[in-house]
Design a protein around this motif. Structure first.
Motif, short mmCIF file in Angstrom:
data_model
loop_
_atom_site.label_atom_id
_atom_site.label_comp_id
_atom_site.label_asym_id
_atom_site.label_seq_id
_atom_site.Cartn_x
_atom_site.Cartn_y
_atom_site.Cartn_z
N TRP A 85 36.52 32.12 45.28
CA TRP A 85 37.30 33.35 45.32
C TRP A 85 37.27 34.02 46.70
O TRP A 85 38.21 34.69 47.07
CB TRP A 85 36.79 34.32 44.24
CG TRP A 85 37.34 33.98 42.91
CD1 TRP A 85 38.31 33.05 42.62
CD2 TRP A 85 36.99 34.56 41.66
NE1 TRP A 85 38.57 33.02 41.28
CE2 TRP A 85 37.77 33.94 40.67
CE3 TRP A 85 36.08 35.55 41.29
CZ2 TRP A 85 37.68 34.29 39.33
CZ3 TRP A 85 35.99 35.88 39.94
CH2 TRP A 85 36.78 35.26 38.98
N HIS A 136 39.02 37.61 34.62
CA HIS A 136 37.95 36.66 34.36
C HIS A 136 36.96 37.24 33.34
O HIS A 136 36.61 38.41 33.41
CB HIS A 136 37.23 36.31 35.66
CG HIS A 136 36.30 35.14 35.53
ND1 HIS A 136 35.02 35.27 35.04
CD2 HIS A 136 36.47 33.83 35.81
CE1 HIS A 136 34.44 34.08 35.04
NE2 HIS A 136 35.30 33.18 35.49
N ASP A 176 33.70 36.94 32.65
CA ASP A 176 32.38 37.48 32.99
C ASP A 176 32.39 38.18 34.33
O ASP A 176 31.76 39.21 34.51
CB ASP A 176 31.35 36.34 33.03
CG ASP A 176 31.42 35.49 31.78
OD1 ASP A 176 31.37 36.08 30.68
OD2 ASP A 176 31.55 34.27 31.90
N ALA A 177 33.10 37.59 35.31
CA ALA A 177 33.02 38.12 36.67
C ALA A 177 34.21 39.02 37.01
O ALA A 177 34.31 39.51 38.13
CB ALA A 177 32.94 36.97 37.67
N GLY A 178 35.11 39.23 36.05
CA GLY A 178 36.31 40.02 36.36
C GLY A 178 36.07 41.52 36.28
O GLY A 178 35.22 41.97 35.52
N PRO A 204 30.20 41.50 37.93
CA PRO A 204 30.73 41.57 39.29
C PRO A 204 30.03 42.63 40.13
O PRO A 204 29.69 43.69 39.64
CB PRO A 204 32.20 41.92 39.08
CG PRO A 204 32.28 42.48 37.71
CD PRO A 204 31.23 41.81 36.91
N ARG A 237 44.23 36.69 37.79
CA ARG A 237 43.36 35.73 37.10
C ARG A 237 41.89 36.08 37.36
O ARG A 237 41.06 36.03 36.45
CB ARG A 237 43.66 34.32 37.60
CG ARG A 237 42.97 33.25 36.79
CD ARG A 237 43.66 31.92 37.00
NE ARG A 237 42.80 30.93 37.60
CZ ARG A 237 43.25 29.82 38.18
NH1 ARG A 237 44.55 29.60 38.26
NH2 ARG A 237 42.42 28.95 38.69
N ALA A 238 41.60 36.46 38.59
CA ALA A 238 40.22 36.87 38.90
C ALA A 238 39.87 38.18 38.21
O ALA A 238 38.77 38.34 37.69
CB ALA A 238 40.06 37.01 40.42
N MET A 239 40.82 39.12 38.18
CA MET A 239 40.55 40.41 37.55
C MET A 239 40.30 40.25 36.05
O MET A 239 39.52 40.99 35.46
CB MET A 239 41.74 41.37 37.74
CG MET A 239 42.16 41.57 39.17
SD MET A 239 41.23 42.85 39.98
CE MET A 239 41.88 44.26 39.17
N ALA A 294 29.65 36.85 41.30
CA ALA A 294 28.49 37.34 40.57
C ALA A 294 28.88 37.84 39.18
O ALA A 294 29.98 38.33 38.96
CB ALA A 294 27.83 38.46 41.35
N ILE A 295 27.94 37.66 38.22
CA ILE A 295 28.13 38.16 36.86
C ILE A 295 26.97 39.09 36.55
O ILE A 295 25.81 38.66 36.61
CB ILE A 295 28.13 37.02 35.83
CG1 ILE A 295 29.27 36.05 36.15
CG2 ILE A 295 28.25 37.55 34.43
CD1 ILE A 295 29.23 34.77 35.32
#
Lengths: 305, 274
Positions: free
Chosen positions: B238, A144, A146-148, B46, A140-142, B43-44
């Motif tokens: 996270w 994501h 924008d942040a994945g 990452p 789920r994090a991977m 962060a965006i």
């Protein structure tokens, strides 16, 4: 009050000993049977019964009654039913055959070209043994938006970055990719073990007769590992129906119902919307689906052998 | 021809290496994220590498997750011991001979292995509530057994079948009872297999999410269910999620290294036999 010690204590224990001797196997087997009756047979019987009631978790014991086949009538009318059944078939087929084909490919490569098979095998065992909920949350994090890492990698390569978890057409592929991370190694390891049992003489004889690699694989190797292929396919089938947290924690079954298979639907109906009777009817549909898929496997096996 | 073959092996090694990278990357994400500064974890775009910070670990160890990790240990140990205690003798009974109910038990075990827990869980929830077994270790262990006991019986039966019957008969000719022959002759010979089954039960119990998610409660929440709290709808942390995941992954990785030989057999249990 203590009972007086038996005069003929020896004889008494000898008869118990004789009984234990005679029924040893039953005594060894029955505790397992009793536990299984308690945790599976009784609940299963209750599920069958509940499917014909309107039992509701909020109302509890008050006011429930038998409603005959009403739940099944509702299943036929429910607009969610076809979506959930199609999702289930999609998920079961995709998480069975994609990993089996990719796993077969990897196993063939491992068998022929790699010295460090042991290291690869250990590495491949890890995802299989990792808790599914950890796998689901990590992916789920991977995934994501924008942040994945996945979309970051795609953007670095100048490729489009889809809204993985918000797009109804992508939700199922996301589930299948995350599943493949554990099921491809699973299939690869078991198929590799089978490939290593193919007799070398058989392949050499085929080569002497002028068969190419592809032809040897098709006519010698594949028939040899066919029983194992069937086993790993059945195992995937069974796992696909079990898959819960891999969906609940990854896509939540959404967006909408886009990635909701039957087991998530049963959970939502019974424990989220409290409609236990209706959930039980869904449960019987699920058992019918499992039985049907096992029947198909059985028929295929009969034709193949 | 030679060059052609070399190109093929180059391609196949590349594919295998890509496969290894894909297998490793999620672990890399977990490890790196757990030691990032918390602003960098989300962060965006990452930040793959960020200054080292153990803030997430400190928070994790201060919070309620430690308690659920303790619950996981209790539940895992209890499930492993209880399942082996009940399943190993049953596996032996299956491997040796006939007794009334054998066919029924065998058929039922196969059925329970095929049917997913979601079928049993709602009725189990209902009548565990009546018996006050929800939110109790005993209830969880019993529910875990619904899937683990069939697996254990099969695996153990296959290990016991490998023990030659003559050895056992020799012991009985010497005057040992069946129970004694089982405990002193058969079981020691099958112990490597039984230990492997134990490791696989422990890993399965440690990783179980669905059953405690429904039957567990405040006092018995295991780490798998506690983990989900870090990524709720309100807060997403996270860093702590990754650190908590690592505490779930590391013990399993260690066990896997030690027991991998026997695991291959365990992976396919239930489909080969039964």
């Amino acid at each position: 009050m203590r009972a007086p010690a038996p005069v003929d204590g020896g004889g008494h224990s000898r008869s118990i000993g004789a009984l234990g001797e005679r029924f040893f196997l039953q005594i060894a087997a029955w505790p397992a049977l009793i536990v299984m009756i308690f945790v599976t047979a009784v609940p299963f019987a209750i599920t069958i019964g509940l499917a014909f009631t309107n039992y509701d978790l909020v109302r509890g014991m008050d006011g429930w009654r038998f409603v005959g086949l009403d739940n099944f009538g509702e299943l036929l009318r429910d607009r969610q039913t076809p979506i959930v059944i199609v999702n289930t078939i999609y998920l079961v087929l995709a998480t069975t055959f994609i990993p089996t084909i990719v796993g077969l490919g990897l196993a063939v490569l491992m068998e022929r070209s790699f010295r460090g098979v042991g290291i690869v095998r250990t590495l491949y065992l890890l995802p299989i043994m990792t808790a599914p909920v950890v796998v689901a949350l990590t992916w789920r994090a991977m995934f994501h938006n924008d942040a994945g890492w996945i979309n970051y990698g795609l953007s670095v390569l100048g490729l489009p970055t889809p809204v993985w978890l918000g797009d109804p057409t992508l939700a199922m592929p996301v589930v299948i990719i995350a599943d493949a991370w554990t099921s491809v190694p699973f299939q690869a390891i078991l198929i590799l073990a089978a490939l290593l049992t193919v007799p070398r003489e058989l392949k050499e004889a085929a080569a002497v007769d002028g068969a190419g690699r592809a032809s040897t694989f098709w006519h010698i190797t594949l028939p040899w590992i066919r029983p194992v292929l069937l086993v790993v396919i059945v195992l995937r089938f069974m796992d696909a129906f079990r898959k819960f947290e891999g969906i609940q924690q990854l896509t939540g079954g959404g967006p909408g119902l886009a990635s909701t298979p039957i087991n998530l639907q049963i959970y939502n109906t019974g424990l989220y919307y409290h409609r236990v009777g209706y959930a039980a009817a869904w449960g019987l549909v699920m058992i019918a689906m499992i039985a049907a898929s096992l029947l198909i496997v059985y028929l295929v096996r009969r034709r193949w052998s | 021809m030679h060059r052609h073959a070399r190109r093929i092996s180059f391609i196949s090694i590349t594919i295998l290496l890509v496969g290894m990278v894909v297998a490793v990357v999620p672990y890399l994400w977990i490890i790196l994220t757990s030691v990032k500064r918390q602003v960098d974890a989300t962060a965006i775009p990452p930040k793959i590498i960020s200054p080292l910070s153990f803030k997430s670990w400190e928070q994790l160890l201060d919070g309620p997750f430690l308690g659920s990790l303790g619950n996981s240990v209790i539940i895992t140990v209890a499930t492993t011991v209880a399942t082996l205690a009940i399943g190993v003798p049953a596996g032996y009974a299956f491997a040796r001979g006939r007794f009334p109910g054998r066919r029924f038990l065998g058929g039922w075990l196969l059925f329970s292995r095929m049917v997913p827990p979601v079928i049993f869980i709602i009725p189990l929830f209902l009548f565990f509530n009546q018996l006050r077994l929800t939110n109790s270790y005993l209830g969880l262990v019993l529910a875990y057994m619904s899937g683990l006991l069939p697996f254990t019986v099969w695996m153990c039966a296959s290990y016991f079948e490998d023990v030659p019957q003559e050895i056992e008969e020799a012991a009985r000719v010497d005057g040992a009872s069946r129970a004694r022959a089982f405990l002193t002759v058969v079981l020691p010979l099958a112990i490597p297999g039984v230990l492997t089954v134990g490791v696989l039960i422990a890993i399965a119990a440690w990783s179980e999410y669905f059953i405690p998610f429904i039957l567990g409660g405040f006092n018995t929440t295991p780490a798998t269910v506690g983990l989900v709290n870090f990524v709720g709808s309100a807060v997403i942390d996270w860093g702590q999620m990754a650190a908590a995941s690592l505490t779930l992954v590391v013990p399993v990785a260690v066990l896997t290294l030690f027991a991998q030989r026997g695991m291959l057999r365990g992976l396919s249990a239930g489909a080969v036999k039964g």
